[in-house]
Structure formats: C-alpha cells, structure tokens
Write an enzyme that holds these catalytic residues in place. Structure first.
Site, PDB file in Angstrom:
ATOM      1  N   SER A  14      -6.569  -0.205 -22.865  1.00 21.23           N
ATOM      2  CA  SER A  14      -6.084  -0.983 -21.718  1.00 21.23           C
ATOM      3  C   SER A  14      -5.752  -2.406 -22.161  1.00 21.23           C
ATOM      4  O   SER A  14      -6.003  -2.792 -23.309  1.00 21.23           O
ATOM      5  CB  SER A  14      -7.134  -1.017 -20.593  1.00 21.23           C
ATOM      6  OG  SER A  14      -8.268  -1.743 -20.991  1.00 21.23           O
ATOM      7  N   ILE A  16      -4.852  -6.012 -23.334  1.00 15.97           N
ATOM      8  CA  ILE A  16      -4.199  -6.620 -24.508  1.00 15.97           C
ATOM      9  C   ILE A  16      -4.003  -5.585 -25.612  1.00 15.97           C
ATOM     10  O   ILE A  16      -2.948  -5.520 -26.250  1.00 15.97           O
ATOM     11  CB  ILE A  16      -5.034  -7.821 -25.019  1.00 15.97           C
ATOM     12  CG1 ILE A  16      -5.079  -8.933 -23.954  1.00 15.97           C
ATOM     13  CG2 ILE A  16      -4.461  -8.362 -26.325  1.00 15.97           C
ATOM     14  CD1 ILE A  16      -6.035 -10.096 -24.275  1.00 15.97           C
ATOM     15  N   SER A 143     -11.433 -15.794 -27.985  1.00 20.63           N
ATOM     16  CA  SER A 143     -11.034 -16.260 -26.652  1.00 20.63           C
ATOM     17  C   SER A 143     -11.040 -17.786 -26.661  1.00 20.63           C
ATOM     18  O   SER A 143     -11.694 -18.405 -27.512  1.00 20.63           O
ATOM     19  CB  SER A 143     -12.071 -15.756 -25.641  1.00 20.63           C
ATOM     20  OG  SER A 143     -11.857 -16.328 -24.370  1.00 20.63           O
ATOM     21  N   TYR A 156     -20.966 -14.246 -22.967  1.00 20.32           N
ATOM     22  CA  TYR A 156     -19.595 -14.031 -23.462  1.00 20.32           C
ATOM     23  C   TYR A 156     -19.183 -15.193 -24.368  1.00 20.32           C
ATOM     24  O   TYR A 156     -18.644 -14.987 -25.454  1.00 20.32           O
ATOM     25  CB  TYR A 156     -18.657 -13.900 -22.267  1.00 20.32           C
ATOM     26  CG  TYR A 156     -17.222 -13.586 -22.614  1.00 20.32           C
ATOM     27  CD1 TYR A 156     -16.874 -12.365 -23.204  1.00 20.32           C
ATOM     28  CD2 TYR A 156     -16.193 -14.489 -22.327  1.00 20.32           C
ATOM     29  CE1 TYR A 156     -15.543 -12.069 -23.497  1.00 20.32           C
ATOM     30  CE2 TYR A 156     -14.869 -14.196 -22.615  1.00 20.32           C
ATOM     31  CZ  TYR A 156     -14.547 -12.988 -23.198  1.00 20.32           C
ATOM     32  OH  TYR A 156     -13.233 -12.692 -23.492  1.00 20.32           O
ATOM     33  N   LYS A 160     -18.179 -14.962 -28.236  1.00 15.73           N
ATOM     34  CA  LYS A 160     -16.836 -15.323 -28.706  1.00 15.73           C
ATOM     35  C   LYS A 160     -16.877 -16.522 -29.663  1.00 15.73           C
ATOM     36  O   LYS A 160     -16.049 -16.621 -30.568  1.00 15.73           O
ATOM     37  CB  LYS A 160     -15.907 -15.581 -27.513  1.00 15.73           C
ATOM     38  CG  LYS A 160     -15.638 -14.320 -26.673  1.00 15.73           C
ATOM     39  CD  LYS A 160     -14.908 -13.243 -27.495  1.00 15.73           C
ATOM     40  CE  LYS A 160     -14.560 -12.013 -26.684  1.00 15.73           C
ATOM     41  NZ  LYS A 160     -13.856 -10.975 -27.463  1.00 15.73           N
TER      42      LYS A 160
HETATM   43  N1  LIG Z   1      -7.793 -10.894 -20.515  1.00 14.14           N
HETATM   44  C1  LIG Z   1      -8.156 -12.109 -20.839  1.00 14.14           C
HETATM   45  O1  LIG Z   1      -7.908 -13.079 -20.104  1.00 14.14           O
HETATM   46  C2  LIG Z   1      -8.880 -12.356 -22.144  1.00 14.14           C
HETATM   47  C3  LIG Z   1      -9.083 -13.683 -22.523  1.00 14.14           C
HETATM   48  C4  LIG Z   1      -9.728 -13.950 -23.715  1.00 14.14           C
HETATM   49  C5  LIG Z   1     -10.126 -12.914 -24.537  1.00 14.14           C
HETATM   50  N2  LIG Z   1      -9.915 -11.620 -24.134  1.00 14.14           N
HETATM   51  C6  LIG Z   1     -10.380 -10.576 -25.048  1.00 14.14           C
HETATM   52  O2  LIG Z   1      -9.352  -9.642 -25.261  1.00 14.14           O
HETATM   53  C7  LIG Z   1      -9.914  -8.395 -25.642  1.00 14.14           C
HETATM   54  C8  LIG Z   1      -9.281  -7.291 -24.817  1.00 14.14           C
HETATM   55  O3  LIG Z   1      -9.653  -7.474 -23.463  1.00 14.14           O
HETATM   56  P1  LIG Z   1      -8.655  -7.191 -22.245  1.00 14.14           P
HETATM   57  O4  LIG Z   1      -8.399  -8.478 -21.579  1.00 14.14           O
HETATM   58  O5  LIG Z   1      -7.528  -6.359 -22.701  1.00 14.14           O
HETATM   59  O6  LIG Z   1      -9.649  -6.394 -21.261  1.00 14.14           O
HETATM   60  P2  LIG Z   1      -9.778  -4.836 -20.917  1.00 14.14           P
HETATM   61  O7  LIG Z   1      -8.521  -4.352 -20.309  1.00 14.14           O
HETATM   62  O8  LIG Z   1     -11.054  -4.705 -20.154  1.00 14.14           O
HETATM   63  O9  LIG Z   1      -9.908  -4.157 -22.343  1.00 14.14           O
HETATM   64  C9  LIG Z   1     -11.094  -4.090 -23.049  1.00 14.14           C
HETATM   65  C10 LIG Z   1     -10.965  -2.995 -24.084  1.00 14.14           C
HETATM   66  O10 LIG Z   1     -12.159  -2.928 -24.868  1.00 14.14           O
HETATM   67  C11 LIG Z   1     -12.580  -1.573 -24.922  1.00 14.14           C
HETATM   68  N3  LIG Z   1     -14.027  -1.511 -25.107  1.00 14.14           N
HETATM   69  C12 LIG Z   1     -15.004  -2.043 -24.346  1.00 14.14           C
HETATM   70  N4  LIG Z   1     -16.213  -1.729 -24.827  1.00 14.14           N
HETATM   71  C13 LIG Z   1     -15.996  -0.968 -25.939  1.00 14.14           C
HETATM   72  C14 LIG Z   1     -16.838  -0.325 -26.868  1.00 14.14           C
HETATM   73  N5  LIG Z   1     -18.180  -0.372 -26.777  1.00 14.14           N
HETATM   74  N6  LIG Z   1     -16.277   0.359 -27.892  1.00 14.14           N
HETATM   75  C15 LIG Z   1     -14.930   0.433 -28.008  1.00 14.14           C
HETATM   76  N7  LIG Z   1     -14.079  -0.138 -27.148  1.00 14.14           N
HETATM   77  C16 LIG Z   1     -14.603  -0.830 -26.125  1.00 14.14           C
HETATM   78  C17 LIG Z   1     -12.123  -0.968 -23.601  1.00 14.14           C
HETATM   79  O11 LIG Z   1     -11.935   0.427 -23.704  1.00 14.14           O
HETATM   80  P3  LIG Z   1     -12.958   1.583 -23.235  1.00 14.14           P
HETATM   81  O12 LIG Z   1     -13.531   1.160 -21.912  1.00 14.14           O
HETATM   82  O13 LIG Z   1     -12.075   2.793 -23.161  1.00 14.14           O
HETATM   83  O14 LIG Z   1     -13.959   1.672 -24.339  1.00 14.14           O
HETATM   84  C18 LIG Z   1     -10.768  -1.628 -23.445  1.00 14.14           C
HETATM   85  O15 LIG Z   1      -9.791  -0.924 -24.177  1.00 14.14           O
HETATM   86  C19 LIG Z   1     -11.420  -8.534 -25.421  1.00 14.14           C
HETATM   87  O16 LIG Z   1     -12.046  -8.779 -26.664  1.00 14.14           O
HETATM   88  C20 LIG Z   1     -11.528  -9.746 -24.529  1.00 14.14           C
HETATM   89  O17 LIG Z   1     -12.763 -10.402 -24.646  1.00 14.14           O
HETATM   90  C21 LIG Z   1      -9.299 -11.332 -22.974  1.00 14.14           C
END
Ligand SMILES: NC(=O)c1ccc[n+]([C@@H]2O[C@H](COP(=O)([O-])OP(=O)(O)OC[C@H]3O[C@@H](n4cnc5c(N)ncnc54)[C@H](OP(=O)(O)O)[C@@H]3O)[C@@H](O)[C@H]2O)c1
Length: 265
Positions: A14, A16, A143, A156, A160
């Site tokens: 999902s 990013i 992040s 978090y 990070k």
């Molecule tokens: N969106 C933002 O504003 C933002 C900002 C700063 C940093 N980030 C970082 O960007 C990255 C991606 O996040 P996102 O925003 O795309 O959120 P997201 O849609 O919730 O995606 C998170 C992803 O991590 C996977 N995941 C979670 N726990 C896991 C585990 N134990 N083993 C393997 N995969 C796991 C989830 O897949 P499953 O549930 O299928 O395992 C999902 O694919 C994260 O590291 C997040 O901290 C996001």
C-alpha cells in the site's frame, strides 16, 4: 536507469511502497514486492503488470519484517529467482497516534521491532551479497519525524530518528565498498499511515488524519523518490507542505521548532 535492475521493496502492499512499485515497473525494473498481506501484494503486482512489467519481472514475496529468520530465507529466494539485488528499499513501517502518558510499553516494543529491528535484519541479510558484488544500493524510508520530535508519536519519532543514525553510520562503513545508502524523508504523503497507526493500547488507530489526507499524492512522491535514488542522493526529502520547511528550521533554530511542535496536533 532502472531497466532490468532488481529492486526489492518492503511495505509494497500500500501507500508509498505501492506507488514506488508502479513507478519502477514503468522504468522496466524487476521487482520483489514484500509486506504481510499477500492479496494486496498481488493487487499491486497486477498494477505493475498494467504499467508494463512482464510477469517474469515480478516476485510477490510475503514477509513480516519482524521475523529475522524469514528475512534471511526471503533473501535466498530473491537470489534464487534473480541472482542478485541491485536496490533494497526498506520501506515497511507503522506509525503511532497516542500520548506517552497513556501508551502501553508494548506499543514501543512493536514500533521498534517493525520500524528499526525489521529494517536492520533485512539489511543484514542482503548486504553481504551486495558487498560480494562490490555494488548495491540500500534505501530506508525514515520521515521528517526522524529529524523532528512531534506530539503523539514518541515511539515513531524514536524509531525514525534511530534508522537515520543507523543508516548514516552504515553508509560511512560501506560507501567506499561501492554500496550506496539513501535515506528517504517523507513529509505528509496521502496514504493509510494514520489509520494503520498504533493507538495507546496497541490497537489500530483507524482514523484519518487531516495532515495526511491533505498530503502529497503518493505517485508524485514516488517520482521524487525514484529520481533521488537514480541520482544516488544520500538524503531524499519528499513532501510539499509546511513540514518540509521545518527540516530547515530545525537546523537554523531548534528553539523555534521546539516551540512550534508543542502546539502541533
Ligand atoms: N505517509 C506519510 O505521510 C509518511 C510520512 C513519513 C514516513 N512514512 C513512512 O513511509 C513508509 C510507508 O508508509 P505509508 O505511508 O505508505 O503507509 P501504509 O500505507 O500504512 O504502508 C505501510 C506498509 O508497511 C507494511 N508493513 C507494516 N508492518 C509490516 C511488517 N511487520 N512487515 C512487513 N511489512 C509491514 C504494510 O503492509 P502489510 O500491512 O501488508 O504488512 C504496508 O505495505 C513507512 O515506513 C512510514 O513510516 C510515511
């Protein structure tokens, strides 16, 4: 640039990670898609095929990054299938929405297991193969919260910040061996990160967050990240809101940032 390159993305089911997978498929890369939910990974693989990736370029490889032995076994599977790994993107992650005073200790353990130890374990499994080849590229999705402490995210932010320190130190150790290390610093990106965040008792927070829903489009963010990785940038800030200015303010005037963040949501 990435044509036929073997790129392994965690957190590819999902947000990013999904957007990165589709962007790299468009570039002609061979992709390994990992996360826990196989069905969602298959949906993303179908999007990658629609973006032009032939089936033989795609490997759906379910993985929970908190299971270190599974990370080592998964690495062997990738090497069996593609022979090598050019780029590992440690992008899997989970956030938090709870004040420290209310939060159970187990929530901190989970955040550190997923966001820190999971990333270190998979890197530990993949790096020796890159060192043997004398080249490779490892990225970590940290992040803006890895540079600035904000309310409701003590665990978090700790996680990070930790991965920035870890991967900066790793870069210093391996860059001269031909291994690039890139740290991705997203601001607010429109994904399900808030809904998927942990609440004080460790349950799913399950609520949207206006900063995130008003954030950058993930496909646009993926294009910025792909371009940064192509240039071998060591840090890749990505976002388009006021939080990106905070990165500069933190350097110029930490005091000002400390005052602003105590009023943030
Ligand atoms: N969106 C933002 O504003 C933002 C900002 C700063 C940093 N980030 C970082 O960007 C990255 C991606 O996040 P996102 O925003 O795309 O959120 P997201 O849609 O919730 O995606 C998170 C992803 O991590 C996977 N995941 C979670 N726990 C896991 C585990 N134990 N083993 C393997 N995969 C796991 C989830 O897949 P499953 O549930 O299928 O395992 C999902 O694919 C994260 O590291 C997040 O901290 C996001």
């Amino acid at each position: 640039m990435f044509k036929n390159q073997v790129i392994w993305i965690t957190g590819a089911s999902s947000g990013i990670g999904e957007a990165l997978a589709v962007a790299f498929a468009d570039e002609g890369a061979c992709l390994v898609l990992s996360a826990r939910r196989q069905k969602e990974l298959e949906r993303v693989a179908a999007r990658c095929e629609a973006a032009g990736a032939p089936e033989k370029h795609l490997l759906v490889l379910p993985l929970d990054v908190t299971d270190a032995s599974a990370s080592f076994a998964a690495t062997e599977k990738v090497l069996e299938r593609f022979g090598h790994i050019d780029l590992l993107i440690n992008n899997a992650g989970i956030s938090q929405r709870s004040l420290f005073k209310d939060t159970e200790l187990s929530v901190y353990q989970k955040l550190l297991d997923v966001d820190v130890m999971g990333q270190i374990a998979l890197t530990k499994a993949v790096l020796p193969h890159m060192l043997d080849r004398g080249r490779g590229h490892i990225a970590i999705t940290s992040s803006v919260a890895g540079k600035i402490g904000v309310r409701l995210r003590t665990g978090y932010c700790a996680a990070k910040h930790a991965v920035i320190g870890f991967f900066d130190a790793l870069r210093a150790e391996v860059e001269e061996d031909g291994i690039m290390v890139s740290t991705i610093l997203p601001g607010f990106i429109r994904t399900a990160i808030a809904e998927n965040a942990l609440a004080a008792d460790g349950s799913r927070y399950d609520e949207p967050d206006s900063d995130i829903t008003g954030g950058m489009d993930p496909d646009k963010a993926a294009r910025v990240i792909v371009s940064g990785l192509a240039k071998g940038k060591r840090e890749i800030p990505v976002g388009e809101g006021k939080e990106m200015l905070a990165l500069w303010l933190k350097r110029l005037s930490p005091e000002l940032i400390f005052r602003i963040t105590r009023k943030s949501k």
